[in-house]
Design a protein around this motif. Structure first.
Motif, PDB file in Angstrom:
ATOM      1  N   ILE A 348       0.840  -1.199   0.000  1.00 31.86           N
ATOM      2  CA  ILE A 348       0.000   0.000   0.000  1.00 31.86           C
ATOM      3  C   ILE A 348       0.877   1.253   0.000  1.00 31.86           C
ATOM      4  CG2 ILE A 348      -1.785   1.268   1.245  1.00 31.86           C
ATOM      5  CD1 ILE A 348      -2.752  -1.351   0.080  1.00 31.86           C
ATOM      6  N   GLU A 349       0.578   2.195  -0.870  1.00 27.80           N
ATOM      7  CA  GLU A 349       1.315   3.453  -0.909  1.00 27.80           C
ATOM      8  C   GLU A 349       0.881   4.361   0.242  1.00 27.80           C
ATOM      9  OE1 GLU A 349       3.735   4.259  -2.907  1.00 27.80           O
ATOM     10  OE2 GLU A 349       3.636   2.474  -4.183  1.00 27.80           O
ATOM     11  N   CYS A 350       1.787   5.221   0.675  1.00 27.61           N
ATOM     12  CA  CYS A 350       1.485   6.147   1.779  1.00 27.61           C
ATOM     13  C   CYS A 350       0.264   7.002   1.460  1.00 27.61           C
ATOM     14  CB  CYS A 350       2.689   7.037   2.058  1.00 27.61           C
ATOM     15  SG  CYS A 350       4.199   6.140   2.488  1.00 27.61           S
ATOM     16  N   GLN A 351       0.146   7.427   0.174  1.00 29.39           N
ATOM     17  CA  GLN A 351      -0.932   8.336  -0.221  1.00 29.39           C
ATOM     18  C   GLN A 351      -2.309   7.698  -0.123  1.00 29.39           C
ATOM     19  OE1 GLN A 351       1.910   7.942  -1.740  1.00 29.39           O
ATOM     20  NE2 GLN A 351       2.815   9.921  -2.221  1.00 29.39           N
ATOM     21  N   THR A 352      -2.379   6.364  -0.086  1.00 30.24           N
ATOM     22  CA  THR A 352      -3.683   5.700  -0.001  1.00 30.24           C
ATOM     23  C   THR A 352      -4.413   6.108   1.270  1.00 30.24           C
ATOM     24  OG1 THR A 352      -2.834   3.796  -1.235  1.00 30.24           O
ATOM     25  CG2 THR A 352      -4.854   3.459   0.039  1.00 30.24           C
ATOM     26  N   CYS A 353      -3.691   6.231   2.362  1.00 26.50           N
ATOM     27  CA  CYS A 353      -4.307   6.625   3.637  1.00 26.50           C
ATOM     28  C   CYS A 353      -4.043   8.093   3.975  1.00 26.50           C
ATOM     29  CB  CYS A 353      -3.780   5.739   4.775  1.00 26.50           C
ATOM     30  SG  CYS A 353      -4.136   3.980   4.580  1.00 26.50           S
ATOM     31  N   HIS A 354      -2.861   8.576   3.638  1.00 21.95           N
ATOM     32  CA  HIS A 354      -2.463   9.926   4.042  1.00 21.95           C
ATOM     33  C   HIS A 354      -2.748  10.985   2.993  1.00 21.95           C
ATOM     34  CE1 HIS A 354      -0.630   8.551   7.757  1.00 21.95           C
ATOM     35  NE2 HIS A 354       0.012   7.628   7.085  1.00 21.95           N
ATOM     36  N   GLY A 355      -3.274  10.571   1.830  1.00 28.54           N
ATOM     37  CA  GLY A 355      -3.609  11.542   0.805  1.00 28.54           C
ATOM     38  C   GLY A 355      -2.373  12.064   0.096  1.00 28.54           C
ATOM     39  N   PRO A 356      -2.503  13.146  -0.677  1.00 28.59           N
ATOM     40  CA  PRO A 356      -1.371  13.696  -1.439  1.00 28.59           C
ATOM     41  C   PRO A 356      -0.391  14.419  -0.526  1.00 28.59           C
ATOM     42  CG  PRO A 356      -3.302  15.089  -1.700  1.00 28.59           C
ATOM     43  CD  PRO A 356      -3.753  13.895  -0.903  1.00 28.59           C
ATOM     44  N   ILE A 357       0.310  13.640   0.285  1.00 29.85           N
ATOM     45  CA  ILE A 357       1.199  14.199   1.308  1.00 29.85           C
ATOM     46  C   ILE A 357       2.288  15.065   0.681  1.00 29.85           C
ATOM     47  CG2 ILE A 357       2.846  12.278   1.347  1.00 29.85           C
ATOM     48  CD1 ILE A 357       1.408  13.810   4.521  1.00 29.85           C
ATOM     49  N   GLN A 358       2.672  14.731  -0.565  1.00 30.52           N
ATOM     50  CA  GLN A 358       3.732  15.472  -1.250  1.00 30.52           C
ATOM     51  C   GLN A 358       3.267  16.849  -1.700  1.00 30.52           C
ATOM     52  OE1 GLN A 358       2.154  12.868  -2.439  1.00 30.52           O
ATOM     53  NE2 GLN A 358       1.326  13.450  -4.433  1.00 30.52           N
ATOM     54  N   GLU A 359       1.989  17.147  -1.533  1.00 32.95           N
ATOM     55  CA  GLU A 359       1.456  18.454  -1.917  1.00 32.95           C
ATOM     56  C   GLU A 359       1.070  19.300  -0.704  1.00 32.95           C
ATOM     57  OE1 GLU A 359      -1.831  17.706  -4.456  1.00 32.95           O
ATOM     58  OE2 GLU A 359      -0.686  16.520  -5.911  1.00 32.95           O
ATOM     59  N   MET A 360       1.280  18.775   0.486  1.00 33.97           N
ATOM     60  CA  MET A 360       0.818  19.456   1.704  1.00 33.97           C
ATOM     61  C   MET A 360       1.917  20.341   2.287  1.00 33.97           C
ATOM     62  SD  MET A 360      -1.268  16.441   3.689  1.00 33.97           S
ATOM     63  CE  MET A 360      -2.500  15.449   2.851  1.00 33.97           C
ATOM     64  N   GLU A 361       1.648  21.625   2.315  1.00 30.58           N
ATOM     65  CA  GLU A 361       2.550  22.539   3.011  1.00 30.58           C
ATOM     66  C   GLU A 361       2.468  22.274   4.518  1.00 30.58           C
ATOM     67  OE1 GLU A 361       5.539  25.096   3.001  1.00 30.58           O
ATOM     68  OE2 GLU A 361       4.425  24.799   1.143  1.00 30.58           O
ATOM     69  N   VAL A 362       1.233  22.142   4.999  1.00 26.19           N
ATOM     70  CA  VAL A 362       0.986  21.751   6.393  1.00 26.19           C
ATOM     71  C   VAL A 362       0.210  20.436   6.356  1.00 26.19           C
ATOM     72  CG1 VAL A 362      -0.131  22.371   8.567  1.00 26.19           C
ATOM     73  CG2 VAL A 362       0.930  24.145   7.162  1.00 26.19           C
ATOM     74  N   VAL A 363       0.716  19.421   7.007  1.00 27.86           N
ATOM     75  CA  VAL A 363       0.091  18.103   6.952  1.00 27.86           C
ATOM     76  C   VAL A 363      -1.216  18.117   7.738  1.00 27.86           C
ATOM     77  CG1 VAL A 363       0.323  15.679   7.609  1.00 27.86           C
ATOM     78  CG2 VAL A 363       2.252  16.903   6.628  1.00 27.86           C
ATOM     79  N   TYR A 364      -2.237  17.477   7.164  1.00 27.01           N
ATOM     80  CA  TYR A 364      -3.516  17.342   7.841  1.00 27.01           C
ATOM     81  C   TYR A 364      -4.007  15.912   7.669  1.00 27.01           C
ATOM     82  CZ  TYR A 364      -5.313  17.791   3.058  1.00 27.01           C
ATOM     83  OH  TYR A 364      -5.547  17.601   1.729  1.00 27.01           O
ATOM     84  N   GLN A 365      -4.972  15.510   8.498  1.00 30.11           N
ATOM     85  CA  GLN A 365      -5.532  14.167   8.373  1.00 30.11           C
ATOM     86  C   GLN A 365      -6.444  14.136   7.167  1.00 30.11           C
ATOM     87  OE1 GLN A 365      -6.944  12.139  11.946  1.00 30.11           O
ATOM     88  NE2 GLN A 365      -8.671  11.322  10.806  1.00 30.11           N
ATOM     89  N   TYR A 366      -6.059  13.365   6.178  1.00 23.51           N
ATOM     90  CA  TYR A 366      -6.773  13.341   4.901  1.00 23.51           C
ATOM     91  C   TYR A 366      -7.974  12.406   4.932  1.00 23.51           C
ATOM     92  CZ  TYR A 366      -7.489  12.564  -0.118  1.00 23.51           C
ATOM     93  OH  TYR A 366      -8.017  12.461  -1.374  1.00 23.51           O
ATOM     94  N   SER A 367      -7.813  11.235   5.514  1.00 21.92           N
ATOM     95  CA  SER A 367      -8.865  10.216   5.534  1.00 21.92           C
ATOM     96  C   SER A 367      -9.560  10.190   6.891  1.00 21.92           C
ATOM     97  CB  SER A 367      -8.269   8.839   5.237  1.00 21.92           C
ATOM     98  OG  SER A 367      -7.617   8.835   3.991  1.00 21.92           O
ATOM     99  N   PRO A 368     -10.805   9.697   6.948  1.00 20.40           N
ATOM    100  CA  PRO A 368     -11.514   9.675   8.231  1.00 20.40           C
ATOM    101  C   PRO A 368     -10.941   8.677   9.225  1.00 20.40           C
ATOM    102  CG  PRO A 368     -12.817   8.589   6.517  1.00 20.40           C
ATOM    103  CD  PRO A 368     -11.664   9.256   5.829  1.00 20.40           C
ATOM    104  N   LEU A 369     -10.301   7.607   8.719  1.00 23.78           N
ATOM    105  CA  LEU A 369      -9.716   6.563   9.566  1.00 23.78           C
ATOM    106  C   LEU A 369     -10.751   5.899  10.475  1.00 23.78           C
ATOM    107  CD1 LEU A 369      -6.312   8.221  10.598  1.00 23.78           C
ATOM    108  CD2 LEU A 369      -6.854   6.889   8.561  1.00 23.78           C
ATOM    109  N   THR A 370     -11.974   5.817  10.018  1.00 27.87           N
ATOM    110  CA  THR A 370     -13.025   5.144  10.783  1.00 27.87           C
ATOM    111  C   THR A 370     -12.996   3.652  10.495  1.00 27.87           C
ATOM    112  OG1 THR A 370     -14.612   5.484   8.986  1.00 27.87           O
ATOM    113  CG2 THR A 370     -14.505   7.189  10.701  1.00 27.87           C
ATOM    114  N   MET A 371     -13.705   2.881  11.315  1.00 28.34           N
ATOM    115  CA  MET A 371     -13.756   1.441  11.121  1.00 28.34           C
ATOM    116  C   MET A 371     -14.401   1.111   9.781  1.00 28.34           C
ATOM    117  SD  MET A 371     -15.266  -1.538  13.627  1.00 28.34           S
ATOM    118  CE  MET A 371     -17.001  -1.117  13.393  1.00 28.34           C
TER     119      MET A 371
END
Length: 421
Positions: A348-371
């Motif tokens: 699994i790529e990092c972006q699958t859960c963390h979103g377009p991390i390479q485009e984030m000036e300030v990192v934020y929670q991209y996915s809901p991470l719910t069950m």
């Protein structure tokens, strides 16, 4: 002892920077140009990419952008391949041999001594092949188009947000139009009433109809109206309460202020530093690990040393205290998640859960991470079972009972004990 090791590691990375820097701006001598590189060999390109990302990407881009050292675009045309191999493997030997180009590069970059690398000739050529391949891919790359969403990836979040914004605008416009229509009707009614009273002789009945007044007290005293108002009020309260309850523990969009203004857009995006370089255990452990200040110093002992943000790293090292980064992605204790199981085994790529991390000036929670979000991903993600005898019987049984793909859920990925035990 530890500080010596860290200094050696820093010099090692900087040395590699100067090794590839040697290819720029200096003419070749004594070696044949144009040695062919097997850019069509996927295995060599992949090996070179791995070596490049683990050793070179911190200081170089495969394009023309300057990171710490120059971009590597055109390196194979600017410098003979045998010279590059000799320089990268043992620059000091090349300098001591009296090679004018090697001496010029050595002097140009403040006489930074580069230790000998344990790379074989094939490994160095693999790196050069990957650079050549990346150049060709960049030249032929079509304009960026739509990207298919990977399972669990919120690719359409921005589009959905934009649609929601348009709907809000449309709703406001409709309300304004409705108000204008009501006001217009009231004005027309008033004008007609005045006209009839002044210009027409009305009988008693018509005059009563024209001049009658609407009794608003009858409206709010009506049981039907009161019941409707109470019902709407209760529905709104229930909706708000339900939304609050369902949102407990969900921090989608959470972007706390960090003690140091670190830009993933700059480091992971523009400079293409691999996530594994800073988060060293992401392929090996349950946790992805928080980068230590020493990792930052691999580059910033030489780069932007006067920056106020970099000075904060120096102060942390002087005080022998860790940088107190604010955690962004935080699962509850009752849920078990293993990074290596997903990244190393699942691919699994990092972006699958963390979103377009390479485009984030300030990192934020991209996915809901719910069950539910996790289970949906398990239901949709097929397992790579080829060449693994462990799955043979499971796949056979699955094919006998189901026509769908063999997913994580097919292997028990939706069982409670997988994540809660």
């Amino acid at each position: 002892m530890i500080s010596c090791i860290l200094r050696a590691k820093t010099k090692f990375l900087i040395a590699f920077l100067f090794a590839l820097t040697a290819s720029f701006g200096v003419s070749t001598s004594g070696y044949a140009q144009g040695a062919s590189l097997p850019v069509d060999d996927a295995g060599i390109v992949s090996a070179g990419e791995s070596l490049y990302k683990n050793n070179c990407v911190v200081c170089h881009s495969v394009g023309s952008d300057v990171v710490v050292g120059p971009g590597l675009k055109g390196v194979n045309e600017r410098r003979a391949q045998p010279w590059l191999v000799s320089w990268i493997k043992n620059s000091q030997a090349l300098i001591q041999s009296g090679d004018k180009d090697a001496i010029a590069v050595y002097n140009q970059f403040n006489k930074q001594a580069m230790p000998s690398f344990a790379f074989s000739d094939d490994e160095v050529k693999a790196i050069l092949t990957y650079i050549k391949s990346a150049e060709a891919a960049a030249a032929e790359a079509p304009a960026a188009g739509a990207v298919d969403a990977a399972p669990g990836k919120n690719v359409g979040t921005d589009a959905i947000g934009a649609i929601g914004g348009y709907l809000d605008i449309i709703l406001v416009v409709l309300i304004i139009v409705l108000i204008v229509l009501v006001v217009t009707l009231l004005l027309i009614s008033s004008l007609l009433k005045n006209y009839l009273n002044k210009n027409k002789e009305l009988d008693e009945y018509d005059a009563e109809v024209v001049n009658q007044r609407f009794d608003f007290s009858k409206v709010y005293k009506s049981k039907a109206v009161r019941t409707l108002v109470v019902l709407i009020f209760v529905i709104v309260l229930l909706d708000l309460a339900l939304g609050k309850v369902m949102g407990i523990g969900i921090q989608e969009g959470y972007a706390p202020t960090q003690p140091i203004a670190f830009s993933h857009k700059l480091h992971a995006g523009e400079h293409q530093i691999d996530c594994n370089y800073c988060h060293t255990t992401v392929y090996e452990s349950k946790s992805a690990s928080i980068p230590s200040a020493n990792i930052c110093m691999n580059c910033h002992s030489q780069i932007k040393t006067e920056s106020p943000e970099i000075q904060k790293i120096y102060k942390a090292l002087e005080r022998n205290k860790p940088i107190e980064w604010v955690r962004i992605h935080n699962l509850p204790d009752l849920a078990y998640f293993n990074h290596s199981q997903h990244t190393q085994v699942g691919g699994i790529e990092c972006q699958t859960c963390h979103g377009p991390i390479q485009e984030m000036e300030v990192v934020y929670q991209y996915s809901p991470l719910t069950m539910g979000w996790c289970i949906d991903c398990h239901r949709e993600t097929p397992l790579n079972t080829e060449g693994n005898a462990y799955y043979d019987n499971l796949v056979k049984l699955h094919e006998e009972s189901s026509k769908g793909a063999f997913t994580v859920t097919s292997n028990g990925g939706a069982e409670c004990s997988k994540c809660h035990y």
